[in-house]
Scaffold this motif. Structure first.
Motif, mmCIF file in Angstrom:
data_model
loop_
_atom_site.group_PDB
_atom_site.id
_atom_site.type_symbol
_atom_site.label_atom_id
_atom_site.label_comp_id
_atom_site.label_asym_id
_atom_site.label_seq_id
_atom_site.Cartn_x
_atom_site.Cartn_y
_atom_site.Cartn_z
ATOM 1 N N VAL A 224 0.899 -1.489 0.219
ATOM 2 C CA VAL A 224 0.331 0.560 -0.248
ATOM 3 C C VAL A 224 1.304 1.133 0.254
ATOM 4 O O VAL A 224 0.519 2.288 -0.632
ATOM 5 N N LYS A 225 1.921 1.141 1.322
ATOM 6 C CA LYS A 225 2.782 1.968 1.053
ATOM 7 C C LYS A 225 3.733 2.363 -0.373
ATOM 8 O O LYS A 225 4.549 3.355 -0.305
ATOM 9 N N GLU A 226 3.890 1.463 -1.025
ATOM 10 C CA GLU A 226 4.705 1.114 -2.417
ATOM 11 C C GLU A 226 6.746 1.475 -1.626
ATOM 12 O O GLU A 226 7.325 2.095 -2.374
ATOM 13 N N LEU A 227 6.331 0.259 -0.687
ATOM 14 C CA LEU A 227 7.753 1.434 -0.351
ATOM 15 C C LEU A 227 8.838 -0.436 0.249
ATOM 16 O O LEU A 227 7.587 -1.915 0.297
ATOM 17 N N ALA A 228 10.123 -0.888 -1.115
ATOM 18 C CA ALA A 228 10.379 -1.851 -0.319
ATOM 19 C C ALA A 228 11.898 -1.812 -0.282
ATOM 20 O O ALA A 228 12.886 -0.620 -0.790
ATOM 21 N N GLY A 229 12.062 -3.001 0.406
ATOM 22 C CA GLY A 229 13.347 -3.257 0.460
ATOM 23 C C GLY A 229 14.570 -3.994 0.399
ATOM 24 O O GLY A 229 13.531 -5.362 -0.099
ATOM 25 N N LEU A 230 15.756 -4.198 -0.203
ATOM 26 C CA LEU A 230 16.060 -5.276 -0.119
ATOM 27 C C LEU A 230 17.448 -5.633 0.221
ATOM 28 O O LEU A 230 18.230 -4.748 1.155
#
Lengths: 151, 213
Positions: free
Chosen positions: A27-33
């Protein structure tokens, strides 16, 4: 280890025995790798600890950073890829099994943080380049012999 | 103290000489195997980050043929012999006298893979045995494994030992070139020797270089 917000994409190239872990909040369109090289920070011998490369420390840190950037703990999902065995040896010592061990460690860590894994492409014996789109939450996986697949 | 701060320029020179002797012998072996002249560059000893290490072999996405073996014995380590696919195909064609063999597309020919593995075996064997004579250390190669894949995926495997002590690796890199081909970046063969972190002191001591002041 890095964070990305839509419309940017995040990718890591040439994953072999390493495991790429993507944790995201759709929903926040946030990602971490995170690019995991080793299963456990107890393997570190002396010196400064780079928390980004160990499964146990990197997953925790990634979650912390996501939350600091506005993700909600309960909304976090994960997709993982990598952990291949690039070279086949007759005697499989612990070093040679590093890929599967990385995968086990990552899964264990995600389970303990109660983050569900919605897609995985692990093991095998080919290298992977992965790219994640935080908008669609699709993880694109490219291998040399099998082309592109999506999770 | 950081692991890598212990090295002085003398230490790096010693490692360069090791690369010179080892790869020199391997280049001679390659030359007699292919019956043609092989050029060798002066080895490079570099302290590189893991990402820079991938760049040395053309970037993490670059697809290469690589023979990997573990060095066992007194001074354990990892060794890679890396070839571009074109160069590997050419070597195979020359060794087997069959110009239809190529590694451009999978599935790869069994015979071609086996020949390439043997090539890697002979070259790394000659590298190691000269190194072993020079240092008077017992060094045994494991059975080599061959893989054709992305550089990043292959090399990171050899960096596992290093990644436990540091984010940098010391790599002894020697580039080989066939004489009658124009040397471009993409058609170089590379030997990467990556002694395990604990092996450096053993190697230096065996050569009478006092380690770490």
């Amino acid at each position: 280890m890095n964070m990305v917000k839509a419309p940017d994409l995040i990718r890591t190239s040439g994953l072999g025995s390493c495991v790429g872990v993507v944790i995201y909040d759709q929903v926040k369109e946030l990602a971490g790798l995170a690019h995991i090289m080793l299963p456990d920070s107890s393997l570190a011998k002396g010196g400064l600890l780079n928390i980004a490369k160990f499964a146990d420390t990197a997953v925790k840190e990634l979650v912390n950073q996501l939350i600091q950037n506005g993700s909600r703990t309960y909304a976090l999902k994960a997709k993982i890829a990598g952990g291949a065995q690039m070279f086949q040896f007759a005697n499989s010592s612990d070093l040679m099994r590093i890929g599967p061990r990385n995968v086990e460690a990552v899964k264990h860590e995600l389970a303990s943080l109660k983050i569900p894994i919605l897609g995985e492409d692990v093991g095998g014996n080919s290298g992977r380049t992965i790219e994640f789109n935080p908008k669609t939450c699709i993880l694109k996986i490219r291998t040399v012999n099998k082309g592109i697949s999506e999770l | 103290m950081n692991f890598l701060d212990q090295f002085t320029s003398i230490h790096l020179d010693v490692l360069k000489e090791i690369g010179n002797i080892g790869a020199g012998n391997a280049a001679t072996a390659l030359s007699s195997l292919l019956n043609k002249k092989v050029d060798m560059k002066v080895p490079d000893v570099r302290i590189v980050s893991f990402n820079e290490m991938m760049e040395l072999a053309g970037g993490p996405d670059n697809v290469v043929a690589s023979v990997f073996l573990r060095i066992e014995g007194d001074a354990p380590g990892s060794m890679f012999f890396i070839l571009s696919l074109q160069q590997a195909s050419r070597f195979i064609q020359q060794m087997l006298g069959d110009s239809s063999l190529s590694l451009d597309n999978p599935p790869y020919d069994e015979m071609a893979l086996s020949a390439l593995q043997e090539l890697g075996n002979i070259l790394s064997g000659s590298y190691l045995s000269s190194l072993s004579d020079f240092t008077k250390l017992d060094l045994y190669p494991s059975v080599p494994a061959l893989s054709i894949d992305m550089v990043g995926a292959l090399i990171s495997f050899g960096l596992i030992e290093f990644s436990q002590v540091s984010d940098y690796a010391i790599v002894i890199d020697t580039a080989l070139n066939e004489d009658d081909h124009h040397p471009t970046e993409s058609v170089k063969g590379h030997f990467f020797l990556l002694p395990d972190p604990d092996s450096f002191e053993i190697i230096f001591r065996s050569l009478g270089v006092s380690s770490y002041e």
